[in-house]
Design a protein around this motif. Sequence first.
Motif, PDB file in Angstrom:
ATOM      1  N   GLU A 142      74.167 -18.675  13.647  1.00 42.55           N
ATOM      2  CA  GLU A 142      75.076 -18.244  13.089  1.00 42.55           C
ATOM      3  C   GLU A 142      76.492 -18.710  13.395  1.00 42.55           C
ATOM      4  O   GLU A 142      77.204 -18.535  12.332  1.00 42.55           O
ATOM      5  N   ALA A 143      76.016 -19.488  15.040  1.00 43.20           N
ATOM      6  CA  ALA A 143      78.165 -20.352  15.272  1.00 43.20           C
ATOM      7  C   ALA A 143      78.183 -20.988  13.425  1.00 43.20           C
ATOM      8  O   ALA A 143      79.573 -20.933  13.685  1.00 43.20           O
ATOM      9  N   LEU A 144      77.507 -21.360  12.870  1.00 43.74           N
ATOM     10  CA  LEU A 144      77.991 -22.443  11.447  1.00 43.74           C
ATOM     11  C   LEU A 144      78.355 -21.980  10.537  1.00 43.74           C
ATOM     12  O   LEU A 144      78.421 -22.300   9.806  1.00 43.74           O
ATOM     13  N   ILE A 145      78.018 -20.310  10.230  1.00 47.50           N
ATOM     14  CA  ILE A 145      78.243 -19.213   9.682  1.00 47.50           C
ATOM     15  C   ILE A 145      76.723 -19.564   8.350  1.00 47.50           C
ATOM     16  O   ILE A 145      77.488 -20.039   7.664  1.00 47.50           O
ATOM     17  N   SER A 146      75.673 -20.050   9.050  1.00 47.00           N
ATOM     18  CA  SER A 146      75.553 -20.871   7.360  1.00 47.00           C
ATOM     19  C   SER A 146      74.450 -20.345   6.303  1.00 47.00           C
ATOM     20  O   SER A 146      73.566 -20.833   5.575  1.00 47.00           O
ATOM     21  N   GLN A 147      74.293 -17.989   6.749  1.00 46.99           N
ATOM     22  CA  GLN A 147      74.349 -18.116   5.663  1.00 46.99           C
ATOM     23  C   GLN A 147      75.308 -18.103   4.734  1.00 46.99           C
ATOM     24  O   GLN A 147      74.483 -17.417   3.710  1.00 46.99           O
ATOM     25  N   LYS A 148      76.083 -18.164   4.883  1.00 47.22           N
ATOM     26  CA  LYS A 148      76.907 -18.492   3.824  1.00 47.22           C
ATOM     27  C   LYS A 148      76.899 -19.552   2.995  1.00 47.22           C
ATOM     28  O   LYS A 148      76.492 -21.010   3.618  1.00 47.22           O
ATOM     29  N   PRO A 149      77.413 -19.855   2.058  1.00 48.65           N
ATOM     30  CA  PRO A 149      77.518 -20.874   1.862  1.00 48.65           C
ATOM     31  C   PRO A 149      78.261 -22.104   1.793  1.00 48.65           C
ATOM     32  O   PRO A 149      79.475 -21.426   2.443  1.00 48.65           O
ATOM     33  N   LEU A 150      78.306 -23.468   1.476  1.00 50.49           N
ATOM     34  CA  LEU A 150      79.124 -23.882   2.892  1.00 50.49           C
ATOM     35  C   LEU A 150      80.603 -23.605   1.936  1.00 50.49           C
ATOM     36  O   LEU A 150      81.769 -24.065   3.241  1.00 50.49           O
ATOM     37  N   ILE A 160      72.871 -11.199  26.116  1.00 54.72           N
ATOM     38  CA  ILE A 160      73.616 -10.758  26.437  1.00 54.72           C
ATOM     39  C   ILE A 160      74.808 -11.553  25.230  1.00 54.72           C
ATOM     40  O   ILE A 160      76.005 -11.538  24.871  1.00 54.72           O
ATOM     41  N   THR A 161      75.080 -13.354  25.906  1.00 51.26           N
ATOM     42  CA  THR A 161      75.595 -14.635  25.132  1.00 51.26           C
ATOM     43  C   THR A 161      75.390 -14.621  24.079  1.00 51.26           C
ATOM     44  O   THR A 161      76.887 -14.436  23.137  1.00 51.26           O
ATOM     45  N   HIS A 162      74.436 -13.890  23.574  1.00 47.90           N
ATOM     46  CA  HIS A 162      74.191 -13.944  22.290  1.00 47.90           C
ATOM     47  C   HIS A 162      74.610 -13.132  21.382  1.00 47.90           C
ATOM     48  O   HIS A 162      75.259 -12.698  19.846  1.00 47.90           O
TER      49      HIS A 162
END
Length: 212
Positions: free
Chosen positions: A148-156, A85-87
Amino acid sequence: MENKKKLTIFVSSTVYGFEELLDKTYTLLTKYGYEVWMSHKGTVPVFSDRSAFENCINAVVNCDLFLGLITPFYGSGRNGEEISITHQELKKAIELNKPRWLLVHDHVVFAKSLLKYLGYDTKLSRKKLSLGKNRIFDDLRVIDMYEEALISQKPLSKRSGNWVQKYYSDDDVIIFANAQFFRYQEVEAFVKENFEDYNHVSKAIRDSGGRL
């Protein structure tokens, strides 16, 4: 004269082992004038025709601000096998581009770095690992949450809203929350100025009853 509506902060539904921290956070935020929605304190709006999961997700949809805690304990989902749920609260906050403030425990940061060094730097590769019985982590998907919190799937260069504050002790969380939220009027102005599109969407959701 009608009282002005308070900004609502939803605090992610992390509970196990962190009750004292949540109590301190609740006290601090209410002192600064926010309405705090926290499942641990029983202040999340609850509707009898919805499940506990649905009430939490709808609270994320309807809140003004999101404060997320990524701890070493992952929690459970609706069926025990789904993401917790937290996720899912975190995913919904990111999906809606909620004004959000996120903290991650030092153990999660260290584990991510260690596993990357050992060659397990992706969600898929980490699925091959078994934690066994230990007192530090209950599920490596806490690292998925961190990524996911870091939005690591996107380029910096294309990331925004990706500040995640590392913490080790309860005091670290309180220092962060104090620094970010004690200027209530500045937070309110920040939301209005930087989340205009979000405000229109949020109003439309509220007008429709806040359903998913």
